[in-house]
Design a protein around this motif. Structure first.
Motif, PDB file in Angstrom:
ATOM      1  N   SER A   2      -1.669  -7.456  -1.653  1.00 14.87           N
ATOM      2  CA  SER A   2      -0.897  -6.221  -1.748  1.00 14.87           C
ATOM      3  C   SER A   2      -1.378  -5.212  -0.718  1.00 14.87           C
ATOM      4  O   SER A   2      -2.567  -5.126  -0.411  1.00 14.87           O
ATOM      5  CB  SER A   2      -1.033  -5.628  -3.153  1.00 14.87           C
ATOM      6  OG  SER A   2      -0.613  -6.548  -4.135  1.00 14.87           O
ATOM      7  N   ASN A   3      -0.437  -4.418  -0.204  1.00 15.25           N
ATOM      8  CA  ASN A   3      -0.740  -3.408   0.812  1.00 15.25           C
ATOM      9  C   ASN A   3      -0.150  -2.079   0.337  1.00 15.25           C
ATOM     10  O   ASN A   3       1.062  -1.954   0.166  1.00 15.25           O
ATOM     11  CB  ASN A   3      -0.097  -3.836   2.141  1.00 15.25           C
ATOM     12  CG  ASN A   3      -0.682  -3.098   3.317  1.00 15.25           C
ATOM     13  OD1 ASN A   3      -1.084  -1.948   3.210  1.00 15.25           O
ATOM     14  ND2 ASN A   3      -0.712  -3.755   4.466  1.00 15.25           N
ATOM     15  N   ILE A   4      -1.015  -1.094   0.112  1.00 14.71           N
ATOM     16  CA  ILE A   4      -0.596   0.175  -0.486  1.00 14.71           C
ATOM     17  C   ILE A   4      -1.019   1.337   0.398  1.00 14.71           C
ATOM     18  O   ILE A   4      -2.129   1.346   0.954  1.00 14.71           O
ATOM     19  CB  ILE A   4      -1.215   0.336  -1.897  1.00 14.71           C
ATOM     20  CG1 ILE A   4      -0.552  -0.633  -2.874  1.00 14.71           C
ATOM     21  CG2 ILE A   4      -1.071   1.761  -2.411  1.00 14.71           C
ATOM     22  CD1 ILE A   4      -1.135  -0.602  -4.266  1.00 14.71           C
ATOM     23  N   LEU A  28      -7.333  -0.116  -8.946  1.00 10.72           N
ATOM     24  CA  LEU A  28      -6.454  -1.004  -8.183  1.00 10.72           C
ATOM     25  C   LEU A  28      -7.215  -2.228  -7.676  1.00 10.72           C
ATOM     26  O   LEU A  28      -6.699  -3.350  -7.700  1.00 10.72           O
ATOM     27  CB  LEU A  28      -5.829  -0.248  -7.010  1.00 10.72           C
ATOM     28  CG  LEU A  28      -4.771   0.806  -7.364  1.00 10.72           C
ATOM     29  CD1 LEU A  28      -4.510   1.715  -6.171  1.00 10.72           C
ATOM     30  CD2 LEU A  28      -3.480   0.140  -7.829  1.00 10.72           C
ATOM     31  N   SER A  29      -8.462  -2.010  -7.230  1.00 10.31           N
ATOM     32  CA  SER A  29      -9.274  -3.125  -6.719  1.00 10.31           C
ATOM     33  C   SER A  29      -9.731  -4.046  -7.837  1.00 10.31           C
ATOM     34  O   SER A  29      -9.944  -5.246  -7.610  1.00 10.31           O
ATOM     35  CB  SER A  29     -10.491  -2.578  -5.949  1.00 10.31           C
ATOM     36  OG  SER A  29     -10.077  -1.809  -4.844  1.00 10.31           O
ATOM     37  N   LYS A  34      -8.388  -8.176  -3.438  1.00  8.46           N
ATOM     38  CA  LYS A  34      -8.025  -8.320  -2.031  1.00  8.46           C
ATOM     39  C   LYS A  34      -7.050  -7.242  -1.546  1.00  8.46           C
ATOM     40  O   LYS A  34      -6.557  -7.314  -0.421  1.00  8.46           O
ATOM     41  CB  LYS A  34      -7.403  -9.701  -1.799  1.00  8.46           C
ATOM     42  CG  LYS A  34      -8.376 -10.860  -2.034  1.00  8.46           C
ATOM     43  CD  LYS A  34      -7.703 -12.189  -1.743  1.00  8.46           C
ATOM     44  CE  LYS A  34      -8.673 -13.356  -1.949  1.00  8.46           C
ATOM     45  NZ  LYS A  34      -8.030 -14.665  -1.671  1.00  8.46           N
ATOM     46  N   ILE A  35      -6.798  -6.264  -2.377  1.00 13.98           N
ATOM     47  CA  ILE A  35      -5.814  -5.251  -2.040  1.00 13.98           C
ATOM     48  C   ILE A  35      -6.212  -4.492  -0.774  1.00 13.98           C
ATOM     49  O   ILE A  35      -7.395  -4.243  -0.524  1.00 13.98           O
ATOM     50  CB  ILE A  35      -5.639  -4.261  -3.221  1.00 13.98           C
ATOM     51  CG1 ILE A  35      -4.396  -3.402  -3.031  1.00 13.98           C
ATOM     52  CG2 ILE A  35      -6.868  -3.380  -3.401  1.00 13.98           C
ATOM     53  CD1 ILE A  35      -4.012  -2.621  -4.269  1.00 13.98           C
ATOM     54  N   ARG A  36      -5.205  -4.143   0.038  1.00 16.77           N
ATOM     55  CA  ARG A  36      -5.430  -3.341   1.240  1.00 16.77           C
ATOM     56  C   ARG A  36      -4.881  -1.939   0.984  1.00 16.77           C
ATOM     57  O   ARG A  36      -3.706  -1.792   0.640  1.00 16.77           O
ATOM     58  CB  ARG A  36      -4.739  -3.967   2.447  1.00 16.77           C
ATOM     59  CG  ARG A  36      -5.392  -5.244   2.928  1.00 16.77           C
ATOM     60  CD  ARG A  36      -4.646  -5.805   4.129  1.00 16.77           C
ATOM     61  NE  ARG A  36      -5.287  -7.004   4.653  1.00 16.77           N
ATOM     62  CZ  ARG A  36      -4.780  -7.743   5.637  1.00 16.77           C
ATOM     63  NH1 ARG A  36      -3.621  -7.397   6.184  1.00 16.77           N
ATOM     64  NH2 ARG A  36      -5.413  -8.814   6.054  1.00 16.77           N
ATOM     65  N   ASP A  72       3.624  -2.381   0.808  1.00 17.84           N
ATOM     66  CA  ASP A  72       4.459  -2.801  -0.312  1.00 17.84           C
ATOM     67  C   ASP A  72       4.835  -1.620  -1.199  1.00 17.84           C
ATOM     68  O   ASP A  72       5.782  -1.708  -1.979  1.00 17.84           O
ATOM     69  CB  ASP A  72       3.710  -3.834  -1.166  1.00 17.84           C
ATOM     70  CG  ASP A  72       3.313  -5.056  -0.362  1.00 17.84           C
ATOM     71  OD1 ASP A  72       4.222  -5.759   0.112  1.00 17.84           O
ATOM     72  OD2 ASP A  72       2.103  -5.301  -0.205  1.00 17.84           O
ATOM     73  N   LEU A  73       4.070  -0.517  -1.084  1.00 20.92           N
ATOM     74  CA  LEU A  73       4.282   0.612  -1.983  1.00 20.92           C
ATOM     75  C   LEU A  73       3.588   1.849  -1.436  1.00 20.92           C
ATOM     76  O   LEU A  73       2.488   1.765  -0.883  1.00 20.92           O
ATOM     77  CB  LEU A  73       3.699   0.279  -3.374  1.00 20.92           C
ATOM     78  CG  LEU A  73       3.833   1.320  -4.480  1.00 20.92           C
ATOM     79  CD1 LEU A  73       5.301   1.570  -4.826  1.00 20.92           C
ATOM     80  CD2 LEU A  73       3.067   0.859  -5.720  1.00 20.92           C
ATOM     81  N   LEU A  74       4.246   3.010  -1.571  1.00 18.03           N
ATOM     82  CA  LEU A  74       3.610   4.304  -1.332  1.00 18.03           C
ATOM     83  C   LEU A  74       3.292   4.930  -2.673  1.00 18.03           C
ATOM     84  O   LEU A  74       4.179   5.092  -3.521  1.00 18.03           O
ATOM     85  CB  LEU A  74       4.530   5.243  -0.548  1.00 18.03           C
ATOM     86  CG  LEU A  74       4.030   6.705  -0.479  1.00 18.03           C
ATOM     87  CD1 LEU A  74       2.836   6.837   0.457  1.00 18.03           C
ATOM     88  CD2 LEU A  74       5.148   7.660  -0.071  1.00 18.03           C
TER      89      LEU A  74
END
Length: 376
Positions: A2-4, A28-29, A34-36, A72-74
């Motif tokens: 995921s990329n936020i 979130l982590s 692996k979230i960015r 993927d999301l703001l």
């Protein structure tokens, strides 16, 4: 993976907002290791160093747009971004970021926002337009939900959760004890912390706090310690109040991390706060608190834990403040127990923000694992 992108009042040395960001990143982590995460910040290098995430300048629209196109999301939040009490211009900036994301096709979530007050017909119409474009909204209190209703924002799913900082775990008190000792605030005397801020150059509340500080020292043989949540502005405000006192008080005049401030607060017997997150820190660390209001967010938080403000900065009196101090002082154990019970539910609600965000981008399996871990 995921990329936020996260938009908020970050990189400005406000301890409450930095604590919010730390809590958001932490939860979130936990859900997706692996979230960015990329944070829009007033000081990208400080944000990168402090939180270990990528960061872009809040003034660099090209870099912001580039980060959003990969996202993927703001997440807009947490905090009181969407209001025009403390600043008229910032409301339009944060609405502009939301509008830019939608133009780029990036899903938008208002994350644990404290909505309003928003004054002015044009500002309210713009907020209605932008708010209804969001894909998901969580608000940190029922007062913010009421503000959304008054703004006729109803198209996205809306959930009442809690301030992200409430998901932070208590920290060890030793770090704070060392800070207090360096200022000569060690020993057997009880400690009363006071968190202040400058507000519209008013002097009334400063006189009241100074007089109450003197009475606290005399009546309870306590030490009074002023702690800064926004550095260095709160130090300056505290020093103007300390100059008004007759008894000795201590002003902590350094910048502290979230963990350090939590640890300092944990060593207090009582906290009197104008800053919202000073009160939340007291709740996290199990310290009785008294809040003075300059903004509805203070009233809303205290109501969520079964309390109310002692007054606002314009009308608070020494007598009403001292009556509340004596009550808290005599019934500290009762208030600790009551607050702890209510805050337990709020901690779960604070984690819910991140769970809903990850569900929005389709990471449902990771959310399920996270919930199972919490229940073990």
């Amino acid at each position: 993976m995921s990329n936020i992108v996260i938009s908020g009042y970050y990189g400005s040395k406000n301890a409450g907002d930095e604590a919010m960001l730390a809590a958001m990143i932490e939860v979130l982590s936990d859900i997706d290791p692996k979230i960015r995460i990329t944070v829009i910040s007033a000081n990208p290098s400080d944000t990168q160093k402090r939180h270990g995430v990528a960061s872009v300048s809040w003034l660099n629209l090209f870099d912001i747009a580039k980060a959003m196109m990969r996202a993927d999301l703001l997440l807009s939040g947490g905090g009181s971004l969407l209001q025009n009490v403390t600043s008229g211009r910032s409301l339009y900036y944060y609405m502009g970021i939301l509008f830019l994301a939608k133009c780029l096709g990036t899903p938008v979530m208002l994350y644990a926002q404290g909505i309003g007050p928003i004054y002015g017909a044009f500002a309210r119409r713009m907020m209605q337009f932008v708010g209804n474009m969001a894909n998901l909204i969580t608000v940190r209190d029922s007062g913010s939900l009421g503000e959304l209703e008054r703004l006729h924002i109803h198209k996205p799913p809306i959930h009442v959760t809690a301030d992200p900082v409430l998901a932070i775990h208590p920290v060890d008190k030793e770090m704070g004890r060392a800070v207090l000792k360096s200022y000569g605030a060690s020993g057997a005397k009880p400690l009363v912390g006071i968190s202040v801020r400058e507000w519209r150059c008013w002097t009334h509340y400063k006189d009241i706090i100074a007089q109450a500080a003197d009475q606290i020292v005399e009546e309870f043989d306590a030490r009074v310690v002023f702690l800064p949540m926004q550095y260095p502005e709160d130090v300056a405000a505290a020093e103007t109040i300390a100059l008004r006192t007759k008894e000795k008080s201590i002003v902590l005049n350094d910048e502290y991390t979230t963990s350090e401030l939590l640890s300092i607060v944990g060593n207090l017997d009582l906290l009197i706060g104008i800053r919202l997150h000073a009160l939340i820190f007291a709740g996290v660390m199990g310290v009785p608190m008294i809040g003075m209001s300059y903004d509805p967010k203070i009233d809303r938080f205290l109501q969520s834990i079964g309390e109310d403000v002692v007054g606002d900065l314009e009308n608070v009196t020494v007598d009403t403040l001292m009556i509340r101090v004596r009550k808290k002082w005599n019934d500290k154990a009762i208030f600790r127990k009551m607050n702890a019970q209510l805050l337990s539910g709020l901690r779960d609600a604070a984690s819910k923000n991140a769970e809903l965000a990850m569900e929005l981008i389709g990471n449902n399996k990771a959310v399920k694992r996270f919930r199972e871990m919490k229940n073990e």
